[in-house]
Design a protein around this motif. Structure first.
Motif, PDB file in Angstrom:
ATOM      1  N   ARG A 193       0.711  -1.311  -0.070  1.00 18.27           N
ATOM      2  CA  ARG A 193       0.192  -0.178  -0.156  1.00 18.27           C
ATOM      3  C   ARG A 193       0.992   1.165   0.118  1.00 18.27           C
ATOM      4  O   ARG A 193       0.381   2.372   0.270  1.00 18.27           O
ATOM      5  CB  ARG A 193      -1.103  -0.307   1.002  1.00 18.27           C
ATOM      6  CG  ARG A 193      -0.106   0.042   2.523  1.00 18.27           C
ATOM      7  CD  ARG A 193      -0.782  -0.602   3.528  1.00 18.27           C
ATOM      8  NE  ARG A 193      -0.353  -0.696   4.878  1.00 18.27           N
ATOM      9  CZ  ARG A 193      -0.778  -0.378   6.009  1.00 18.27           C
ATOM     10  NH1 ARG A 193      -1.768   0.211   6.158  1.00 18.27           N
ATOM     11  NH2 ARG A 193      -0.037  -0.535   6.976  1.00 18.27           N
ATOM     12  N   HIS A 194       2.218   1.091  -0.003  1.00 20.40           N
ATOM     13  CA  HIS A 194       3.090   2.404  -0.442  1.00 20.40           C
ATOM     14  C   HIS A 194       2.783   2.839  -1.721  1.00 20.40           C
ATOM     15  O   HIS A 194       2.399   2.280  -2.572  1.00 20.40           O
ATOM     16  CB  HIS A 194       4.397   1.881  -0.169  1.00 20.40           C
ATOM     17  CG  HIS A 194       5.006   1.546   1.286  1.00 20.40           C
ATOM     18  ND1 HIS A 194       5.729   0.421   1.276  1.00 20.40           N
ATOM     19  CD2 HIS A 194       4.731   1.819   2.504  1.00 20.40           C
ATOM     20  CE1 HIS A 194       5.826   0.254   2.758  1.00 20.40           C
ATOM     21  NE2 HIS A 194       5.238   1.204   3.427  1.00 20.40           N
ATOM     22  N   PRO A 195       2.844   4.296  -1.626  1.00 26.53           N
ATOM     23  CA  PRO A 195       2.509   4.864  -3.052  1.00 26.53           C
ATOM     24  C   PRO A 195       3.461   4.381  -3.991  1.00 26.53           C
ATOM     25  O   PRO A 195       4.531   4.147  -3.910  1.00 26.53           O
ATOM     26  CB  PRO A 195       3.018   6.349  -2.716  1.00 26.53           C
ATOM     27  CG  PRO A 195       2.885   6.718  -1.272  1.00 26.53           C
ATOM     28  CD  PRO A 195       3.252   5.221  -0.576  1.00 26.53           C
ATOM     29  N   PRO A 252       8.872   2.006   0.534  1.00 31.31           N
ATOM     30  CA  PRO A 252       8.451   3.173  -0.383  1.00 31.31           C
ATOM     31  C   PRO A 252       9.874   3.178  -0.944  1.00 31.31           C
ATOM     32  O   PRO A 252      10.745   2.927  -0.544  1.00 31.31           O
ATOM     33  CB  PRO A 252       8.338   4.033   0.768  1.00 31.31           C
ATOM     34  CG  PRO A 252       9.075   3.585   2.022  1.00 31.31           C
ATOM     35  CD  PRO A 252       8.803   1.928   1.987  1.00 31.31           C
TER      36      PRO A 252
END
Lengths: 315, 331
Positions: free
Chosen positions: A87-89, A256
């Motif tokens: 769910r990291h950008p 990330p």
């Protein structure tokens, strides 16, 4: 270590494999929902839409590729395969692209639309795709890890990967749309349409892709990429819609990492051409990625972008 | 596949340490290249939950939902496809906790317990880039566009915001500072990494490696031919030039790695122009990358360039000086 099997189990596996061949060939060759007809003469091989509204970009990319009705027949049961790995950008399929594809399937007259996943509800919640699925009334079918949930499917003409384990649930659909995000990957340096198909093979079977020395032995490193290509030979997505809007170029696939924003959505049938295009967004060349090169050699698509008709749309 | 044994945990000494029944082999995949026959003994884990900021610790930010802990092979459930590099450095467990502010912005905090401080430092160097700015946190930190990493003892802390707004980035900083205050650990940079010329770390960041995945991600040339090692340090002495210094557990192991590399580069069809001399060789790949290798006083040094490496004697002199000065501690 290979597990020894007795004669009885061997026979049972043989029967199962034979049955799977019939089912797989039937499903893969005569799939009702996917359009396998030759593309219209003026249709691009891949369509690329650029813009800050990612849902709108998905609509424009698919429209430029010929429109969803070209790929999905009326009444077809359609499975969607987005990436919800993290769910990291820049690491998961953008929810608005997922939403747009659901809407386009419905507008094209699709029957049931559902999403398939080997991952967990937490992954779907974290990526924000569970909420979209709920909003749009789309079931998310989370496939359990147990072997009984998968069907053995031979991989004819494979180089190394002889038998895939495809979720039983997959065979309840007429067509599927591959919805990856393109991004960095520590093992293969790049992930996109080809590698996303590992989401249609059981996690236990995917472990075969990693030989004991896959990190050190060049032959074993190649094994991983060849397995990805072998796996792709048994699947034919009705359409690929690829998220290249915000993507990580380091620390993939989890992040990330360094985030770049090409703000592009790519649509088309040719997995190799799409990956060849997307890899350039990460500053790499198509031939830098072994799976793209091998897939091209196996005639899964066109690696040479000079031979690919790319239609760019903006707005 | 190894399965994690059923884990019961016992809290000791005001929540700092946990003892997990089982063995090291049960819970911690051995990093590649490390001895795997360690005797079975109870594994003492940090109580990572005690490092998490509580409600009220960071004004404006509150925990959202419960914390999740992944141990040993469970890491593949959390980061399928990305777990291998953590295991390569030496992973024990991670705790994950989300935080939310009044505007419903969300941050994610991950605290990884690695096998030792060198492993934490290594994964820190792997995850950070020179794009960021230094953050005075723990034993070393770096703030990048929307996320922050710091290492402290055997812990690696990653705080990720979901956008680059000042509010999110401010929250990332404040959560990280609160975690820093709660971690009662200290660590030293591995001596092998400390020996690397510090001025070469600026271009791409100094990288401390413990296995081939890290090496492969440094440069495409290592995707075509790898080299075996126990620890390595890398940096960019000039634009387009990468220096990597590797060593085995013993000098003999380093020499074996060198001779294996000679065989690999000379026989691999992806390379051409192979030439060798006493304790050195060079080659180039089909993409126009050049590589030189030399044995330096028990280390194997590699120089990789996007163009011919002529005129690199100054770089070799610096490497020779940096890694020949004093006896290195044993691994």
């Amino acid at each position: 270590m290979p597990k020894k099997i007795g004669r009885r189990e061997f026979m049972a596996r043989g029967v199962r494999a034979g049955l799977a061949t019939v089912l797989a060939n039937d499903f893969l060759a005569t799939v009702r929902g996917g359009l396998w007809a030759a593309p219209a003469a003026d249709a691009p091989d891949i369509a690329v839409a650029t813009g800050g509204d990612y849902g709108a970009a998905a609509f424009r990319a698919v429209e430029a590729a010929g429109g969803m009705a070209r790929f999905i027949k009326k009444g077809a049961r359609v499975a969607l395969l987005p990436n919800v790995q993290s769910r990291h950008p820049g690491t998961y399929t953008n929810p608005e692209i997922f939403r747009a594809v659901i809407k386009m399937c419905r507008e094209a007259g699709a029957g049931e639309v559902a999403a398939l996943s080997l991952l967990t509800q937490q992954h779907w919640d974290g990526a924000g795709l569970a909420r979209v699925a709920q909003d749009e009334g789309v079931a998310v079918k989370l496939i359990p890890a147990e072997e009984v949930e998968y069907k053995a499917v031979p991989v004819p003409g494979s180089a190394v990967f002889r038998e895939a384990m495809v979720p039983n649930e997959f065979f309840n659909y007429d067509a599927y749309i591959n919805l990856p995000i393109t991004k960095d990957h520590i093992g293969t340096r790049f992930t996109g349409t080809l590698k996303n198909h590992m989401g249609l093979n059981s996690r236990a079977s995917n472990r075969f892709f990693h030989k004991p020395n896959w990190k050190t032995d060049p032959a074993d490193i190649e094994h991983l990429e060849v397995c990805i290509v072998d796996l792709n030979t048994i699947f034919k997505p009705a359409l690929n819609v690829v998220d290249a809007t915000e993507i990580i170029t380091t620390n993939g696939p989890m992040g990330p990492g360094e985030l770049v924003k090409p703000m592009k959505v790519i649509a088309g049938l040719d997995r190799v051409a799409i990956d060849a295009y997307c890899v350039t967004l990460l500053g790499l060349k198509p031939r830098d990625i072994l799976s793209i090169q091998k897939a091209s050699e196996r005639k899964l698509g066109e690696l040479d972008l000079k031979k690919v008709k790319v239609q760019e749309v903006r707005g | 596949m190894r399965r994690r044994s059923a884990i019961a945990v016992l809290c000791l000494s005001s929540g700092v340490l946990w003892i997990v029944p089982g063995t090291v082999a049960d819970c911690v995949p051995a990093p590649s290249g490390r001895p795997q026959s360690a005797p079975a003994k109870p594994l003492v884990l940090l109580d990572l939950a005690s490092f998490l900021p509580r409600d009220g610790d960071v004004p404006g930010w509150s925990p959202k939902g419960g914390a999740l802990v992944y141990r040993g092979e469970d890491l593949f459930t959390y980061i399928d496809g990305g777990a291998d590099v953590y295991n390569e450095y030496g992973f024990r467990q991670v705790v994950v906790q989300d935080y939310e502010d009044s505007a419903q912005r969300t941050l994610t905090l991950e605290v990884f317990e690695m096998t030792d401080a060198a492993a934490a430092f290594g994964i820190f160097t792997f995850k950070t880039s020179p794009r960021g700015t230094e953050a005075a946190l723990g034993d070393g930190g770096r703030l990048e566009d929307y996320y922050l990493n710091f290492w402290k003892g055997s812990a690696l802390v990653t705080v990720t915001g979901f956008d680059e707004s000042p509010e999110s980035v401010g929250g990332v900083r404040r959560i990280a500072e609160a975690v820093d205050r709660r971690i009662p650990l200290r660590g030293e940079k591995p001596p092998f990494a400390a020996a690397f010329p510090p001025d070469w770390a600026g271009r791409g960041g100094l990288k401390y490696l413990r296995g081939p995945l890290g090496l492969r991600n440094l440069h495409p040339v290592f995707a075509r031919q790898t080299v075996r090692f126990r620890e390595a340090v890398a940096g960019w002495p000039a634009d387009g030039r990468l220096a990597v210094v590797l060593r085995g557990q013993t000098e003999l192991e380093t020499k074996t790695a060198f001779s294996d590399a000679q065989k690999g580069f000379s026989s691999n069809p992806a390379f051409s122009g192979y030439q060798a001399g006493e304790g050195r060789f060079e080659a180039q790949d089909s993409r126009g990358h050049f590589i030189q290798a030399r044995l330096l006083d028990g280390c194997l040094a590699l120089l990789v360039g996007n163009e011919e490496l002529s005129g690199s004697e100054g770089i070799w002199e610096r490497l020779r000086g940096a890694f020949s000065r004093k006896p290195r501690p044993a691994l």
